[in-house]
Design an enzyme around this catalytic site. Structure first.
Site, mmCIF file in Angstrom:
data_model
loop_
_atom_site.group_PDB
_atom_site.id
_atom_site.type_symbol
_atom_site.label_atom_id
_atom_site.label_comp_id
_atom_site.label_asym_id
_atom_site.label_seq_id
_atom_site.Cartn_x
_atom_site.Cartn_y
_atom_site.Cartn_z
ATOM 1 C CG HIS A 131 5.994 0.853 6.659
ATOM 2 N ND1 HIS A 131 5.655 2.149 6.300
ATOM 3 C CD2 HIS A 131 7.241 0.626 6.138
ATOM 4 C CE1 HIS A 131 6.644 2.671 5.594
ATOM 5 N NE2 HIS A 131 7.617 1.773 5.489
ATOM 6 C CD GLU A 132 9.401 -2.548 6.351
ATOM 7 O OE1 GLU A 132 9.693 -2.691 5.152
ATOM 8 O OE2 GLU A 132 9.727 -1.544 7.007
ATOM 9 C CG HIS A 135 7.839 -0.669 1.548
ATOM 10 N ND1 HIS A 135 7.805 0.429 0.708
ATOM 11 C CD2 HIS A 135 8.282 -0.196 2.747
ATOM 12 C CE1 HIS A 135 8.199 1.506 1.364
ATOM 13 N NE2 HIS A 135 8.487 1.156 2.607
ATOM 14 C CD GLU A 201 9.820 4.518 3.412
ATOM 15 O OE1 GLU A 201 9.063 4.168 4.344
ATOM 16 O OE2 GLU A 201 10.580 3.727 2.835
#
Length: 311
Positions: A131-132, A135, A201
């Site tokens: 997930h990071e 980003h 998100e």
């Protein structure tokens, strides 16, 4: 592209709010001063916000010798995402959480809390790291760190403007108007922050699931993170609430009005989206065994008492 356009508009709104507060408190001179400060803040944030945020949370750099399993996992996922290996940092906080920062993929960093490593099995840690990395790949890290700097600057400007009474000509705001500005300007900045964060998100969840190849792993991680968030107070995040939107789940414990203006979408909605994604995959969701404990040494204690693989 629509998401990036919407985010750019929101960032422009944040800058405009900064200038408007300066104008309300200081007239044309205050507006011009605020515009210069906003430009300087954006430039400073572009170059230094990552280091500043990492210092705010007392993050410590770690290498392959400190956390070999975590390093190899991140290296593999970065290759899946076609990204250079980011710098890894450890934050000594019992609350399980993580965030990414950096102005571009070549200068990116991923910071994880010890609470996450101590309480989550490998496939869930993998989901969080993916997930990071999403980003970073989407360049959300620059947007979110610039937003954090602007939000903090707006709150500071409003407070200083009220304390010094604004501009002193006949058109200057009275004490009641100054008080309203002091209260409403940070609130407006928080709402813009919320809109920016929520718009990114869901996309990071989707791309993170693609990077790891396991949407359900990330879904389970989000559920565990939400439960852990409610059980521990993240002291650094409470002291620096403008950085809350950078974390994978809201790190604030609701001590003020954090729940009302949460910078994150509902965890339940995020999990449902990931489950739907997993069910739509060819052959159904991947079946992976969930380890009972993390290789980083899951322990019930609130802080590690023995030397872990991170040092």
């Amino acid at each position: 592209m629509n998401g990036y356009l919407r985010t750019s508009i929101l960032l422009a709104a944040m800058t405009a709010l900064f200038v408007a507060v300066g104008g309300a408190l200081g007239g044309r001179g205050g507006m011009a001063f605020a515009f210069v400060i906003a430009c300087a803040t954006n430039l400073f944030a572009w170059w230094n916000s990552d280091r500043m945020v990492l210092r705010m949370h007392n993050a410590q750099p770690i290498g392959p010798q400190d956390a070999p399993d975590l390093y190899r996992m991140t290296e593999r996922l970065a290759a899946n995402a076609n990204l250079p290996m980011p710098a890894l940092y450890l934050i000594h906080e019992d609350q399980p959480n993580a965030f990414a920062t950096g102005r571009n993929p070549e200068n990116a960093a991923v910071a994880v809390n010890t609470g996450l490593l101590n309480r989550m099995p490998p496939e869930e840690v993998e989901g969080v790291i993916a997930h990071e990395l999403a980003h970073i790949r989407n360049r959300d890290t620059l947007i979110m760190t610039v937003t954090a700097c602007l939000a903090g600057a707006i709150g500071m400007l409003a407070q200083f403007g009220f304390l010094f009474g604004g501009h002193r000509d006949n058109r200057g705001p009275g004490p009641i108007v100054g008080l309203l500005i002091m209260l409403l300007a940070p609130l407006g900045a928080a709402i813009v922050q919320m809109a920016i964060s929520r718009s990114r998100e869901y996309e990071a969840d989707r791309m993170g699931a693609m990077i790891s190849g396991n949407p359900l792993g990330l879904a389970r991680a989000l559920t565990r993170l939400e439960q852990g968030r409610q059980g521990f107070v993240n002291q650094a995040a409470e002291a620096n609430p403008a950085t809350a939107h950078m974390f994978i789940v809201n790190p604030l414990a609701g001590l003020r009005m954090d729940g009302l203006f949460s910078t994150h979408p509902s965890t339940q909605n995020r999990v449902q989206a990931l489950v739907q994604m997993a069910n739509s995959m060819p052959g159904g969701p991947p079946q992976r065994p969930t380890a009972a404990a993390s290789p980083w040494g899951a322990r019930p204690a609130s802080r590690p008492t023995q030397r872990g693989p991170w040092g």
